[in-house]
Motif scaffolding. Structure first.
Motif, PDB file in Angstrom:
ATOM      1  N   ALA A 334       0.849  -1.197   0.000  1.00  0.00           N
ATOM      2  CA  ALA A 334       0.000   0.000   0.000  1.00  0.00           C
ATOM      3  C   ALA A 334       0.880   1.241   0.000  1.00  0.00           C
ATOM      4  CB  ALA A 334      -0.922   0.014   1.205  1.00  0.00           C
ATOM      5  N   ASP A 335       0.385   2.298  -0.642  1.00  0.00           N
ATOM      6  CA  ASP A 335       1.086   3.586  -0.572  1.00  0.00           C
ATOM      7  C   ASP A 335       0.340   4.574   0.314  1.00  0.00           C
ATOM      8  OD1 ASP A 335      -1.018   4.695  -2.302  1.00  0.00           O
ATOM      9  OD2 ASP A 335       0.009   3.654  -3.921  1.00  0.00           O
ATOM     10  N   THR A 336      -0.890   4.181   0.738  1.00  0.00           N
ATOM     11  CA  THR A 336      -1.675   5.004   1.660  1.00  0.00           C
ATOM     12  C   THR A 336      -2.299   4.090   2.711  1.00  0.00           C
ATOM     13  OG1 THR A 336      -2.224   6.554  -0.134  1.00  0.00           O
ATOM     14  CG2 THR A 336      -3.571   6.657   1.881  1.00  0.00           C
ATOM     15  N   LEU A 337      -2.173   4.475   3.960  1.00  0.00           N
ATOM     16  CA  LEU A 337      -2.721   3.679   5.054  1.00  0.00           C
ATOM     17  C   LEU A 337      -3.674   4.546   5.859  1.00  0.00           C
ATOM     18  CD1 LEU A 337      -2.855   1.115   6.759  1.00  0.00           C
ATOM     19  CD2 LEU A 337      -0.746   1.838   7.913  1.00  0.00           C
ATOM     20  N   ILE A 338      -4.946   4.150   5.899  1.00  0.00           N
ATOM     21  CA  ILE A 338      -5.962   4.903   6.636  1.00  0.00           C
ATOM     22  C   ILE A 338      -6.416   4.076   7.837  1.00  0.00           C
ATOM     23  CG2 ILE A 338      -8.210   6.047   6.521  1.00  0.00           C
ATOM     24  CD1 ILE A 338      -7.851   6.198   3.476  1.00  0.00           C
ATOM     25  N   LEU A 339      -6.380   4.687   9.010  1.00  0.00           N
ATOM     26  CA  LEU A 339      -6.792   4.007  10.237  1.00  0.00           C
ATOM     27  C   LEU A 339      -8.235   4.377  10.562  1.00  0.00           C
ATOM     28  CD1 LEU A 339      -3.579   4.686  12.366  1.00  0.00           C
ATOM     29  CD2 LEU A 339      -4.110   2.665  10.967  1.00  0.00           C
ATOM     30  N   GLY A 340      -9.125   3.418  10.377  1.00  0.00           N
ATOM     31  CA  GLY A 340     -10.532   3.632  10.735  1.00  0.00           C
ATOM     32  C   GLY A 340     -10.826   2.899  12.021  1.00  0.00           C
ATOM     33  N   THR A 341     -10.031   3.209  13.044  1.00  0.00           N
ATOM     34  CA  THR A 341     -10.044   2.424  14.286  1.00  0.00           C
ATOM     35  C   THR A 341     -10.814   3.080  15.428  1.00  0.00           C
ATOM     36  OG1 THR A 341      -7.814   3.341  14.666  1.00  0.00           O
ATOM     37  CG2 THR A 341      -7.953   1.108  13.807  1.00  0.00           C
ATOM     38  N   GLY A 342     -11.638   4.052  15.105  1.00  0.00           N
ATOM     39  CA  GLY A 342     -12.551   4.586  16.114  1.00  0.00           C
ATOM     40  C   GLY A 342     -11.906   5.481  17.150  1.00  0.00           C
ATOM     41  N   PHE A 343     -12.507   5.467  18.338  1.00  0.00           N
ATOM     42  CA  PHE A 343     -12.141   6.416  19.377  1.00  0.00           C
ATOM     43  C   PHE A 343     -11.913   5.713  20.712  1.00  0.00           C
ATOM     44  CE2 PHE A 343     -14.688   8.436  16.166  1.00  0.00           C
ATOM     45  CZ  PHE A 343     -14.019   9.625  15.920  1.00  0.00           C
ATOM     46  N   ALA A 344     -11.144   6.373  21.567  1.00  0.00           N
ATOM     47  CA  ALA A 344     -10.914   5.869  22.927  1.00  0.00           C
ATOM     48  C   ALA A 344     -12.089   6.309  23.785  1.00  0.00           C
ATOM     49  CB  ALA A 344      -9.593   6.394  23.478  1.00  0.00           C
ATOM     50  N   ALA A 345     -13.249   5.707  23.537  1.00  0.00           N
ATOM     51  CA  ALA A 345     -14.504   6.175  24.132  1.00  0.00           C
ATOM     52  C   ALA A 345     -14.541   6.017  25.647  1.00  0.00           C
ATOM     53  CB  ALA A 345     -15.681   5.430  23.501  1.00  0.00           C
ATOM     54  N   SER A 346     -13.916   4.964  26.178  1.00  0.00           N
ATOM     55  CA  SER A 346     -13.998   4.713  27.620  1.00  0.00           C
ATOM     56  C   SER A 346     -12.972   5.503  28.418  1.00  0.00           C
ATOM     57  CB  SER A 346     -13.825   3.212  27.910  1.00  0.00           C
ATOM     58  OG  SER A 346     -12.563   2.757  27.471  1.00  0.00           O
ATOM     59  N   GLU A 347     -12.095   6.249  27.736  1.00  0.00           N
ATOM     60  CA  GLU A 347     -11.110   7.082  28.428  1.00  0.00           C
ATOM     61  C   GLU A 347     -11.694   8.478  28.615  1.00  0.00           C
ATOM     62  OE1 GLU A 347      -7.324   6.895  26.497  1.00  0.00           O
ATOM     63  OE2 GLU A 347      -7.372   4.710  26.328  1.00  0.00           O
ATOM     64  N   PHE A 348     -12.682   8.559  29.483  1.00  0.00           N
ATOM     65  CA  PHE A 348     -13.409   9.806  29.689  1.00  0.00           C
ATOM     66  C   PHE A 348     -12.470  10.933  30.117  1.00  0.00           C
ATOM     67  CE2 PHE A 348     -16.470   6.434  30.314  1.00  0.00           C
ATOM     68  CZ  PHE A 348     -17.585   6.888  29.632  1.00  0.00           C
ATOM     69  N   LEU A 349     -12.645  12.086  29.510  1.00  0.00           N
ATOM     70  CA  LEU A 349     -11.946  13.329  29.845  1.00  0.00           C
ATOM     71  C   LEU A 349     -10.449  13.278  29.586  1.00  0.00           C
ATOM     72  CD1 LEU A 349     -13.801  14.343  33.147  1.00  0.00           C
ATOM     73  CD2 LEU A 349     -14.457  14.712  30.774  1.00  0.00           C
ATOM     74  N   SER A 350      -9.951  12.169  29.052  1.00  0.00           N
ATOM     75  CA  SER A 350      -8.533  12.103  28.702  1.00  0.00           C
ATOM     76  C   SER A 350      -8.233  13.144  27.624  1.00  0.00           C
ATOM     77  CB  SER A 350      -8.208  10.701  28.191  1.00  0.00           C
ATOM     78  OG  SER A 350      -6.887  10.622  27.751  1.00  0.00           O
ATOM     79  N   PRO A 351      -7.067  13.806  27.686  1.00  0.00           N
ATOM     80  CA  PRO A 351      -5.959  13.626  28.630  1.00  0.00           C
ATOM     81  C   PRO A 351      -5.963  14.620  29.795  1.00  0.00           C
ATOM     82  CG  PRO A 351      -5.229  14.925  26.775  1.00  0.00           C
ATOM     83  CD  PRO A 351      -6.699  14.683  26.561  1.00  0.00           C
ATOM     84  N   MET A 352      -7.090  15.204  30.129  1.00  0.00           N
ATOM     85  CA  MET A 352      -7.147  16.147  31.239  1.00  0.00           C
ATOM     86  C   MET A 352      -6.900  15.447  32.578  1.00  0.00           C
ATOM     87  SD  MET A 352     -10.348  18.694  30.500  1.00  0.00           S
ATOM     88  CE  MET A 352     -11.505  17.413  30.062  1.00  0.00           C
ATOM     89  N   THR A 353      -6.332  16.187  33.516  1.00  0.00           N
ATOM     90  CA  THR A 353      -6.189  15.707  34.892  1.00  0.00           C
ATOM     91  C   THR A 353      -7.158  16.489  35.761  1.00  0.00           C
ATOM     92  OG1 THR A 353      -3.847  15.160  34.570  1.00  0.00           O
ATOM     93  CG2 THR A 353      -4.618  15.389  36.839  1.00  0.00           C
ATOM     94  N   ILE A 354      -8.128  15.807  36.343  1.00  0.00           N
ATOM     95  CA  ILE A 354      -9.131  16.438  37.195  1.00  0.00           C
ATOM     96  C   ILE A 354      -8.843  16.020  38.641  1.00  0.00           C
ATOM     97  CG2 ILE A 354     -11.590  16.789  37.623  1.00  0.00           C
ATOM     98  CD1 ILE A 354     -10.791  17.604  34.832  1.00  0.00           C
ATOM     99  N   THR A 355      -8.617  17.001  39.507  1.00  0.00           N
ATOM    100  CA  THR A 355      -8.260  16.725  40.900  1.00  0.00           C
ATOM    101  C   THR A 355      -9.315  17.301  41.832  1.00  0.00           C
ATOM    102  OG1 THR A 355      -5.911  16.872  40.295  1.00  0.00           O
ATOM    103  CG2 THR A 355      -6.453  16.909  42.646  1.00  0.00           C
TER     104      THR A 355
END
Length: 495
Positions: A334-355
């Protein structure tokens, strides 16, 4: 930056200017609360509808119901809205309700911490700017962080590589040999669009998706005129959509056997459109329909059936400079690679740090999986509210309906806080625990627990994504906050 003080008008910082953030800001302004700041990491409103500009991007919920109940759009061009039109609708709402002066673009939130002495949140952006506010609302959604697959050698690929959620529009696919990883909700929309352009397309499928026909078509001019001239009909049409969609909730949560009708329809659909018998077999899933997201498309099967499309179900071993190597040792160039791998849905609020209280971070509180009372509040994090939080996603209806329910609940809390200047409200741990236990018990008999691996499950196998019931039940449960569910931190003289 400190938002000017006014005890009866608590200051609110909203993170995100997608459907949830805009709705929250609109309702605050309509209720007379004007000390609002929206922090948006991108250069425009729209959230996922701003970011996902891949060919064919569209909604799988009907247009008239994928919009605010208080701001109907009568001239939708299609029954199911396309990305550009949905984004234009959101821009229109932001302008109409005078929100742009409250939005600070290109401001990604890095962290937020609760100041127990002042009962205020201290918010820091990626540029190092500090903001103080009485109430913090996150509206970052569940589909904002692209999931990059852990495939060895990705960085060694010498062609053009990009994720579908960050589509490279400067790269022409005309005559290219393209490899696509993933066959989820994004791929099912962009693959049929690019198949006519490419020299060849190799599609890597880890597991097949259940696909049903999409009852989509353009609205006729007379239909748009009817919606505009008779707003009551627009309301009736929207209500009919709601109950049609809502009826499917029975199949997902209580009577899974009803889903067999959809499975029969999907198999029949595949048989009619896929001539290649091997592809047809590979495109029919081996798990119960509904366990993963059911997809809708009218051109997916026809696209995969094309002779220059190669469907690969063998696992990927690694990526090399000129293609993808599968576990059987085969090199797929291949000369083009497309990632249709979705989202990190269960990583809520990432990458924020909430304290929150006592220096505890949200990641620490969620060590055993994300959970929130009604999907909105978390114990130990006073005056902190989430939109589209844990277990508020839907598989059968419009998330905009859920967002409006959540916004109404948060507004109830804001009104209570405005009557107690300087105070903070923190949901009681036992109320959160009881709610979370009930949610997981109700999920036990749902189709999502039937054994497949999906993005509904976190790394521990816990379903932290879906709401296990009807949306009208959720709306009733979020009609207004119950003061007995919260403990109250009194105002501090230092504030």
């Amino acid at each position: 930056m400190s938002i000017p003080s006014n005890p009866e008008d608590p200051s609110v910082v909203i993170v995100g200017a997608g459907f949830g953030g805009l709705c929250m800001a609109i309702q605050l302004k309509e209720a007379g609360f004007n000390r609002i700041t929206l922090l948006e990491k991108g250069p425009d409103v729209g959230g996922t509808w701003r970011d996902n500009t891949y060919p064919g991007a569209a909604c799988d919920v009907q247009s008239h119901f994928y919009s605010y109940s208080f701001e109907p759009k009568h001239d939708w061009s299609r029954k199911f809205g396309m990305q550009p039109e949905i984004l234009d609708y959101m821009r229109f709402c932001a302008k109409k309700y005078d929100l742009l002066k409250h939005i600070r673009f290109n401001q990604e939130v890095r962290s937020a911490s609760f100041d127990e002495n002042r009962n205020q949140w201290q918010v820091e952006t990626g540029s190092g700017e500090q903001l103080q506010c009485d109430i913090l609302v996150t509206a970052t959604g569940q589909l904002n962080q692209p999931a990059w697959p852990r495939i060895p050698g990705l960085s060694s690929f010498e062609g053009t590589l990009f994720h579908s959620a960050r589509w490279d529009h400067d790269h022409s696919l005309e005559g290219k040999n393209v490899a696509v990883v993933g066959t989820g909700a994004s791929a099912i929309q962009f693959v049929p669009e690019i198949v006519p352009q490419v020299q060849s397309l190799t599609l890597f499928q880890r597991s097949a998706a259940w696909v049903l026909p999409k009852p989509d078509r353009p609205f006729k001019k007379w239909e748009q005129t009817l919606f505009e001239k008779f707003p009551l009909w627009d309301r009736v049409y929207r209500t009919l959509i709601y109950w049609k969609n809502e009826s499917r909730g029975l199949a997902f949560t209580r009577f899974n056997s009803l889903l067999s009708l959809f499975a029969w329809q999907a198999k029949r659909f595949a048989r009619n459109q896929v001539r290649n018998p091997q592809k047809r077999r590979d495109l029919i899933p081996d798990y119960q329909i509904g366990c993963k997201r059911i997809l809708i498309s009218n051109d997916w099967y026809r696209a995969i059936d094309q002779q220059h499309v190669n469907l690969v179900t063998t696992g990927i071993e690694r990526v090399v400079s000129n293609g993808v190597v599968t576990t059987d040792g085969a090199l797929h160039k291949a000369d083009t690679l497309i990632l249709g791998t979705g989202f990190a849905a269960s990583e809520f609020l990432s990458p924020m740090t909430i304290t929150g209280l006592g220096g505890q971070t949200l990641n620490q509180a969620w060590a055993d999986g994300a959970e929130a009372f009604k999907g909105i509040t978390v114990s130990g994090f006073p005056n902190f509210f989430m939109l589209y939080g844990p277990n508020t996603n839907l598989a059968h209806n419009s998330i905009v309906f859920m967002l409006e329910s959540q916004v109404r609940y948060v507004m109830s809390c804001v009104r209570a806080l405005s009557k107690n200047p300087g105070a903070a409200m923190d949901v009681k741990p036992d109320r959160l625990r009881a709610f979370s236990i009930n949610i997981q018990q109700r999920l036990t008999n749902s189709v999502w627990e039937s054994g497949c691996h999906s993005w509904y499950l976190d790394k521990n196998g816990k379903n932290t994504i879906n709401w296990p019931g009807f949306t009208f039940t959720y709306r009733r449960e979020t009609q207004e906050h119950n003061p007995l569910d919260f403990r109250y931190l009194p105002s501090n003289p230092e504030s």
